[in-house]
Design an enzyme around this catalytic site. Structure first.
Site, mmCIF file in Angstrom:
data_model
loop_
_atom_site.group_PDB
_atom_site.id
_atom_site.type_symbol
_atom_site.label_atom_id
_atom_site.label_comp_id
_atom_site.label_asym_id
_atom_site.label_seq_id
_atom_site.Cartn_x
_atom_site.Cartn_y
_atom_site.Cartn_z
ATOM 1 N N GLY A 244 -4.652 3.764 -3.595
ATOM 2 C CA GLY A 244 -5.920 4.387 -3.966
ATOM 3 C C GLY A 244 -5.688 5.784 -4.498
ATOM 4 C CG ASP B 205 -1.676 1.182 1.448
ATOM 5 O OD1 ASP B 205 -2.228 1.633 0.439
ATOM 6 O OD2 ASP B 205 -1.780 1.687 2.570
ATOM 7 C CE LYS C 68 -3.434 25.073 -5.296
ATOM 8 N NZ LYS C 68 -3.569 25.069 -3.869
ATOM 9 C CB THR D 192 -1.776 6.447 1.961
ATOM 10 O OG1 THR D 192 -2.020 6.647 0.583
ATOM 11 C CG2 THR D 192 -1.889 7.731 2.703
ATOM 12 C CD GLU E 269 -6.531 23.082 -1.761
ATOM 13 O OE1 GLU E 269 -7.476 22.568 -1.158
ATOM 14 O OE2 GLU E 269 -6.573 23.417 -2.958
ATOM 15 C CE LYS F 198 -5.022 -0.427 -2.054
ATOM 16 N NZ LYS F 198 -4.648 0.185 -0.779
ATOM 17 N NE ARG G 5 -8.684 8.413 -8.093
ATOM 18 C CZ ARG G 5 -8.834 8.749 -6.809
ATOM 19 N NH1 ARG G 5 -9.058 7.834 -5.901
ATOM 20 N NH2 ARG G 5 -8.771 9.982 -6.419
ATOM 21 C CG ASP H 280 -1.648 2.313 6.815
ATOM 22 O OD1 ASP H 280 -2.012 2.088 5.643
ATOM 23 O OD2 ASP H 280 -1.747 3.413 7.358
ATOM 24 N NE ARG I 285 1.784 15.142 -4.729
ATOM 25 C CZ ARG I 285 0.726 14.609 -4.173
ATOM 26 N NH1 ARG I 285 0.839 13.919 -3.068
ATOM 27 N NH2 ARG I 285 -0.465 14.778 -4.706
#
EC number: 7.6.2.1
Lengths: 1162, 346
Positions: free
Chosen positions: A694, A393, A578, A395, A508, A814, A808, A834, A612
């Protein structure tokens, strides 16, 4: 109550030009409703309607247990007897009840019952724990609109389809709900879908305008929802609301899914659409499987082999017995010879396998969270040594799930001195980093106050220093853009006055935080205004500035940019924008390209460092131009035609031009500590790593670069469905056509990818620098790629690429990918994750590893191993996995060896006893063989053996391939050991009986009888198998010595004690050692001869093999020796280079422990 | 090193230190848990391999010679008499001879002594092709009854020789029933040799396995007479012949001690053996032999042990030489792992 008050005037929907302002055309209803697969009908607020009762949908009761009270016994028994060894024992136990068996039934049955019982209890306890969780979930309370016109509290499990519920802030949704209204006037709400997709950012949901009304009217809300049947797709929902004679189409925008959480919104009202197991999250859940390791499954086959050998032997025995005794008393020669009992000890020590070492390993202990590694499934340890593919995974596993603003480039100058994890790793690799530098970095990092999301340090910028920079004005503009151009909402803590932000995406949030830290504090947002505390660059004073918000042109994956149009206090209209560099540079004004070259350069550098980047621009808009544009834009917004979106896009496009470049930002999706290193090591070890996330494609690719999964010079194969043709098809709403086109498109893309890789391999086969490929595929494409017809091609393409990233992807996908890899390649897969969204994957994989650091324990509960950080995986696999695999492989081989060595002496003896079934040894010797005389060394091997030290395991990751390729447990090796066992038994038997033919074996003329021969032969067996162990293990500590020689000692002790019991009990063993064998020199001479001869074949084989066909670990062992010789003189350097001397290390550890204890008291 | 870094951070933050650290103060336990116990890791280097094999050879060969020597010191005279002792006319049908109780079973054998045999000279009888290790045969006895006599009535194991004429048999069972009953007397020239028949059974057997007041009862009274009869007036613990017989042999060819000649036998002496050829081995084509043997410190004569020692020793020397030659001819760089990566990945 404050929560009950509706937030008047806060129409957040105005912020979102694209997502929310879509007017609903009455014609635009879903044509599939009512057809197959779309038959669900929900009577809102009217669950007692006779029609609703007739539908009889499932309740909201949820059960995730594997067993129920009724089926526990049969089902768990069935699970138990999937092990062939257990069946084998059962058969043996049955046979032993017959009077012909040489063994008594209890001696066979007891261990079997013990093992099965213990495992069943373990299963039961685990299931009970699941049950408790279920009960907890089922009994949670929620407010339901009752008959009496009031909201009443009820339990989750009592919810019915059609109920109207009210959910408060930070509560979980009890079922899949249709959002009716929220505390915001326009019916928006924020949800956190952490448990569904692992993302922590908030998602915006938006109710239909028609339902978004006051609570009073909700009470009278009567409508009928017709929608799709329960399915597992998290990101789709098709339905229609029939209300007041009208039809309103429903989309996923209105769905609130179970297990997600309401955030930032005081309350919502919703209608229950799917309950219990019909909910999307439950549809995504897979049954908790019972996992068995490869070795265990192979054991089954070996047991079959043994079983057949046994039957052959028994049959031969019976035939011979029949022939020999044909003329004698007729006796039915039945199976009564059980020489080959698969070791009871295998079964006995099974649950006690050395998980303890994994749990106790200091180097896998995460001190910050006080979490050691945990092995939760004890029988999978050896599987850790055979992992071929890791499915990870992103994140929370690879990344910390926090974005940090680390660098920026303003007006062509790069700011930000911090080093990213990737840069550190890169520099370490190149050896550029001196320890001094490292220490410096550490200090810098610690000196700044740690703010989540902000890791920026540059003496030119921080603490208001920026005003002294030559480009101070541009810097000010830059940070203003960051502070204004976003959709975040400030959350002011009323006690401390600290401001935190709720943002749609973590980047953000990072921007807003960064601008706050640098003096542009965004503190309030109203429907029309954005307020900042600012430092004036002329005076350096703090002033409040209010910007009037005119329009927000939000971010979307196709636009790849976001703009806001504001009126500043000076009454000028500004467009702040931006976006991704690919779309922004082409929109720059001629006079705005001043720093283009430098900025591009910086962006490239940032991207290489895995950051990024976004380009920051602005422009001033003339009043007149704005007015014309606004008109056009609002027109487009209110359109109801098909091409509305395109028109809005076009309108937005019109104003987002002639921009002036300010600079770029670089945000780090913070990788967890040591991740690049760990991935590097694992790929050196030949383990393939797939990332299933994801996240959006761009994010995923970025992380791919960051953790060196994707590298510069690697060819990227991107498989996606974001092509114009398919989008247009989608707009037409013809699902079948879309599916067909998508299928074709994916097929084509897969083919292309294949030909690319094929070309590369053929062309560059001679070339040293083989072209590497990275495959990136998104969730939609994955749906088709996982189709039965395409999955083979997909898998093949994927296996040709050195890294694979799936973006995604839903939890189910998965799991499906994991299954595909597992069954498609037949190799061992390890899944690591996790969050709750990884549970399916963890359960599907051969090994599931849960990260216990992050929030939520679902992943850990579903995992087989839990570690605190991704980087511990390196040690878990390369060290513990390797060791465990080796140990188990050796242990099983040795088991077969020792039982065959023992069993076949019995068989040969049978041949000399007319196959009558008389064992060569006393019953008790045989019963104790596996329990007392040979088991302890096996444990010593299975628990403690290590071929090379942990340091070397990590230094030579390639060693891990021994497990992946299963060289230590190949059939050749197993059969080799079996052969060795048979050879040993032959040597033992024939040497023994020939040295004791029939002559006197003592000075006093006594001859050898049954009991003496048995003892001598048995002693030889005990010595041989124990010494065999001594020459096959690589690691002697006092424990090994103790167990090995102790076992032999125990045998003699046993003989003495057993031999001194009354003869009616000890029968043939009475005084046999003390009186008969021990005083006879020939007994001892035979023993020495037999033991050495029996070991000779193996020893010779091993000597030659190490010398002329060494295995990888043999070489490493040799290397270690040579190293040690070299280091002999320079002892000090060796300590620095890695392994501290034991003494020093221990002392150090002790000291540290003391110190921290003292600290904690202070 | 990694560990050191990790702990440094913990010092500042002082988290609840690992509970296991506190509990495991002792060094050994810590090392044990971290799998870092001091260990000896033997490595098979070419030198050590050659040394081990050589050493084994050089130890085994001398042992072999010593053992062989000891075996040769024991003098043995073997005489098979089961065929010779059947009169010519019955040779074709030995069974009718042995089962006919009217025919005299007397037989005389002359054994010539070749070498000096120092007293005690052990007398053995040897039975070949006799499955005294057959399961049903071995099982057919009652240790309890042998020790406690008729009081002990659970003798079902003794089937089919459990009882006859409705009375229990003591000693019961097939082993007892089939007791060897050839008898031997020995003379040199015309003087009888002094033969001791005491202490031929194991002391522990006499004292603990056979009852001092257990007397044979109802023994060999059935229709089918097997072997020897026992004197019903002598307790079992004193019937050493019986005790020796009851100790089952391991293999299908076995010797049992009959007695000891307590005089030296000189070369050229002729020992005259008068024997009663009673025991029926003819029905299963078994053989009977009479053996006179002295014993060395190793026991009786058997060259096998010594020869095997020499063979094993010699072969390990040969292996070490082969190994050495191969090593010299084809030296693989020590500790080199470059070429092996290929073999692993292939």
């Amino acid at each position: 109550m404050a929560g009950e008050r509706r937030n008047k005037g806060m129409r957040l929907s105005k912020l979102y030009s694209f997502k929310c302002l879509k007017p609903f055309s009455k014609e635009d209803h879903h044509p599939q409703i009512g057809s197959k697969g779309y038959s669900r009908v929900v009577f809102c607020n009217d669950p007692d309607n006779p029609e609703a009762l007739q539908l009889n949908y499932r309740g909201n009761y949820v059960s995730t247990t594997k067993y129920t009270a009724a089926n526990f016994i049969p089902k768990s028994l069935f699970e138990q007897f999937r092990r062939v060894a257990n069946i084998y024992f059962l058969v043996v136990a049955f046979v032993s009840f017959s009077p012909l068996a040489p063994y008594t039934a209890p001696s066979v049955l007891a261990p079997l019952l013990f093992v099965i019982g213990a495992t069943m209890v373990k299963e039961g306890v685990e299931d009970l724990r699941r049950r408790r969780q279920d009960i907890e979930a089922n009994n949670r309370r929620v407010l339901v609109f009752g008959k009496n016109g009031e909201f009443v509290e009820t339990k989750w499990k009592n919810l019915r389809v059609g109920d109207v519920v009210k959910v408060h802030k930070d509560e979980y949704f009890p079922a899949d709900l249709l959002l009716l209204s929220s505390s915001y006037e326009d019916g928006v709400c924020y949800v956190e879908t952490m448990n569904l997709d692992g993302e922590t950012n908030l998602k915006l949901k938006h109710a239909l305008e028609i339902t978004s009304v006051e609570e009073e009217s909700i009470k009278n809300f009567r409508g009928v929802i017709k929608c799709e049947d329960p399915n597992e797709h998290l990101y789709s929902f098709v339905g229609t609301l029939h209300y007041q004679g009208q039809q309103y189409p429903l989309s996923p925008q209105q769905m609130l899914l179970r297990d997600s959480k309401l955030r930032n919104t005081d309350y919502i009202h919703g209608v229950v659409v799917f309950t219990g197991h019909d909910t999307k999250v439950m549809q995504n859940a897979t049954d908790p499987p019972s996992k068995r390791s490869k070795i265990e499954r192979k054991m089954d086959k070996i047991v079959y082999v043994l079983f057949s050998i046994l039957i052959v032997i028994a049959f031969t025995g019976s035939v011979f017995f029949g022939i020999i005794t044909r003329r004698d008393i007729t006796d039915d020669g039945k199976l009564r010879r059980w020489y080959l009992r698969p070791d009871r000890t295998t079964v006995f020590y099974d649950p006690k396998r050395p998980s303890i070492f994994i749990n106790q390993d200091q180097e896998m202990y995460h001190e910050e969270t006080d979490r050691p590694a945990r092995a939760r499934t004890s029988n999978l340890n050896e599987e850790l040594g055979q992992v071929d593919t890791i499915l990870s995974d992103k994140t929370g596993t690879l990344t910390c799930n926090s974005m940090e603003f680390v660098k920026c480039s303003i007006a062509g100058t790069a700011y930000g001195r911090g080093m990213t994890e990737v840069e550190v790793a890169l520099r370490k690799k190149k050896g550029m980093m001196t320890p001094q530098e490292e220490a410096d970095d550490e200090i810098k990092a610690n000196s700044t106050k740690s703010v989540k999301g902000f890791n920026f340090w540059d003496e030119r910028i921080v603490n208001g220093e920026w005003i002294n920079q030559p480009n101070a004005e541009l810097i000010q503009k830059f940070f203003r853009v960051l502070a204004i151009c976003h959709t975040a909402i400030p959350d002011v803590d009323s006690d401390t006055g600290e401001i935190s932000y709720e943002a749609e995406s973590p980047d953000e949030a990072a921007f807003v935080i960064a601008s706050r830290e640098l003096g542009f504090e965004f503190f309030a947002r109203s429907q029309t205004n954005i307020s900042l505390h600012e430092i004036d660059h002329m005076t350096g004073e703090k002033v409040d500035r209010v910007y009037e918000l005119l329009h927000v042109l939000e971010f979307s994956s196709s636009r790849k940019r976001m703009s806001v149009i504001v009126r500043n206090p000076e009454n000028r209209i500004l467009l702040l924008s931006k976006g991704a560099d690919s779309v922004m540079f082409e929109r720059l004004a001629k006079h705005g390209r001043q720093f283009e070259r430098e900025t591009k350069e910086h962006i490239k550098r940032y991207a290489e460092a895995g950051l990024r980047t976004l380009v920051i621009t602005y422009r001033e808009v003339e009043e007149e131009e704005y007015r014309i544009w606004e008109e056009e834009f609002l027109n487009a917004k209110t359109l109801v035609t098909e091409d509305r979106d395109a028109l809005i896009d076009a309108a937005a496009d019109k104003i987002e031009k002639d921009l002036i470049l300010l600079g770029s930002t670089a945000v780090e999706d913070k990788l967890q500590k040591g991740v690049p290193d760990c991935i590097e090591k694992l790929s050196q070890a030949g383990v393939k790593i797939w990332v299933l996330t994801g996240d959006k494609t761009e994010t995923a690719i970025n992380i791919g670069y960051a953790c060196s999964l994707l590298r510069e010079g690697m060819k990227k194969i991107l498989i996606t469905l974001d092509s114009p043709e398919i989008e247009t098809l989608e707009k037409q709403g013809d699902k079948d056509a879309v599916a067909k086109a998508s299928f074709q498109s994916i097929k084509k893309q897969l083919r292309e990818g294949m030909s690319q890789t094929a070309a590369a391999t053929t062309n560059d086969s001679a070339n040293e620098n083989e072209q590497m490929f990275g495959l990136v595929i998104d969730g939609k494409s994955l749906t088709f790629a996982l189709d039965k017809k395409l999955e083979k091609e997909f898998l093949e393409l994927a296996s040709r690429c050195s890294s694979v990233i799936c973006c995604r992807s839903s939890p189910k996908q998965k799991a499906l990918v994991t299954r595909l890899v597992k069954s498609g390649t037949g190799r061992t897969t390890l899944a690591i994750g996790d969050g709750a969204n990884d549970v399916g994957m963890l359960q599907e994989a051969d090994i599931g590893v849960g990260i216990s650091g992050a929030e939520g324990m679902q992943a850990v509960m579903a995992s087989d191993f839990a570690i605190a950080q991704f980087r511990f995986l390196e040690r878990l696999l390369l060290v513990h996995g390797h060791w465990c695999y080796r140990r188990i492989a050796m242990m099983i081989c040795y088991f077969f060896y020792k039982n065959l060595a023992f069993g076949f002496t019995l068989f040969w003896y049978e041949a000399y006893a007319s196959f009558s079934g008389k064992p060569a040894y006393n019953d008790w010797y045989m019963s104790c063989y596996n329990v007392f005389f040979t088991s302890l060394p096996v444990i010593a091997l299975g628990v403690f053996d290590q071929d090379v030290s942990a340091r070397l395991c990590l230094k030579y990751p390639l060693l891990y391939q021994e497990g992946v390729q299963n060289v230590l447990f190949s059939w050749e090796r197993i059969l080799g050991w079996m052969l060795n066992g048979i050879i040993s038994s032959m040597i033992i038997f024939f040497l023994t009986i020939n040295t004791r033919a029939s002559q006197a074996f003592r000075k006093d003329g006594q001859v050898v009888d049954y009991s003496v021969l048995g003892v001598t032969m048995y002693s030889s067996v005990v010595w041989t198998v124990n010494c065999q162990m001594a020459i096959s293990i690589n690691y002697f500590t006092w424990i090994q010595h103790c167990f090995l020689w102790g076992s032999i000692g125990v045998w003699y002790l046993f003989l003495v004690i057993y031999g001194s019991l009354p003869p009616t009990f000890s029968t043939t063993a009475y005084q046999v050692f003390v009186e008969t064998s021990a005083p006879s020199p020939i007994c001892w001479l035979t023993l020495v001869l037999v033991t050495f001869s029996a070991l000779l074949p193996y020893f010779a084989y091993r000597a030659f093999q190490i010398k002329f066909r060494p295995m990888y670990h043999d070489i490493i062992v040799e290397q270690r020796r040579t190293e040690r010789f070299e280091n002999g003189t320079t002892r000090a350097t060796s300590a620095v280079s890695g392994e501290l001397p034991m003494q020093v290390e221990f002392t150090l550890h002790h000291l540290k422990a003391n110190l921290s204890r003292r600290d904690s008291w202070n | 090193m990694m560990e050191v870094e990790g702990s440094n951070t913990s010092m500042n933050r002082a988290p609840p230190q690992s509970s296991f650290l506190r509990s495991s103060r002792s060094k050994a336990l810590y090392q044990f848990k971290q799998q870092k116990l001091p260990a000896c890791k033997p490595v098979l280097t070419p030198t050590s391999v050659i040394t081990v094999f050589m050493l084994m050879g050089f130890v085994f060969i001398p042992i072999g010679f010593v053992t062989l020597r000891a075996s040769r010191d024991a003098i043995e005279i073997v005489d098979r008499y089961d065929v010779e002792c059947v009169p010519e006319e019955y040779r074709t049908n030995k069974l009718s001879y042995i089962t006919d109780s009217t025919i005299s079973k007397n037989c005389t054998r002359y054994l010539k002594v070749q070498k000096h045999m120092k007293a005690p000279v052990f007398i053995y009888y040897q039975l070949d092709n006799y499955y005294q290790n057959h399961r049903r045969y071995v099982k057919s006895r009652s240790d309890q009854q042998l020790l406690h006599g008729r009081e002990y009535s659970h003798t079902s194991a003794c089937e089919p020789e459990e009882s006859s004429n409705g009375l229990p048999i003591v000693p019961c069972g097939l082993i007892a029933w089939s007791m060897f009953n050839d008898t031997f007397t020995f003379a040199r020239e015309s003087t009888k040799l002094k033969v001791s028949r005491n202490n031929i059974a194991w002391k522990s057997d006499r004292e603990h396995k056979f009852g001092k007041d257990v007397y044979p009862f109802n023994f060999q009274n059935g229709s089918l007479i097997g072997g020897a009869k026992l004197d019903p007036k002598v307790p079992l613990s004193d019937q050493e012949d019986f005790i020796v017989w009851m100790r089952a042999a391991a293999l299908l060819s076995f010797r049992k001690l009959y007695g000891r000649i307590e005089e030296d036998l000189e070369p050229g002496n002729v020992v005259v053996v008068n024997l009663m050829n009673n025991y029926n081995t003819y029905s299963f084509s078994g053989q009977k032999k009479l053996i006179l043997s002295t014993s060395s410190w190793l026991g009786g004569r058997n060259d096998f042990l010594g020869i095997t020692y020499i063979v094993v020793g010699a072969s390990s020397i040969i292996i070490s030489i082969i190994f050495m030659l191969l090593h010299l001819k084809n030296p693989r760089p020590y500790g080199d792992n470059s070429w092996n990566k290929k073999s692993l990945s292939s």
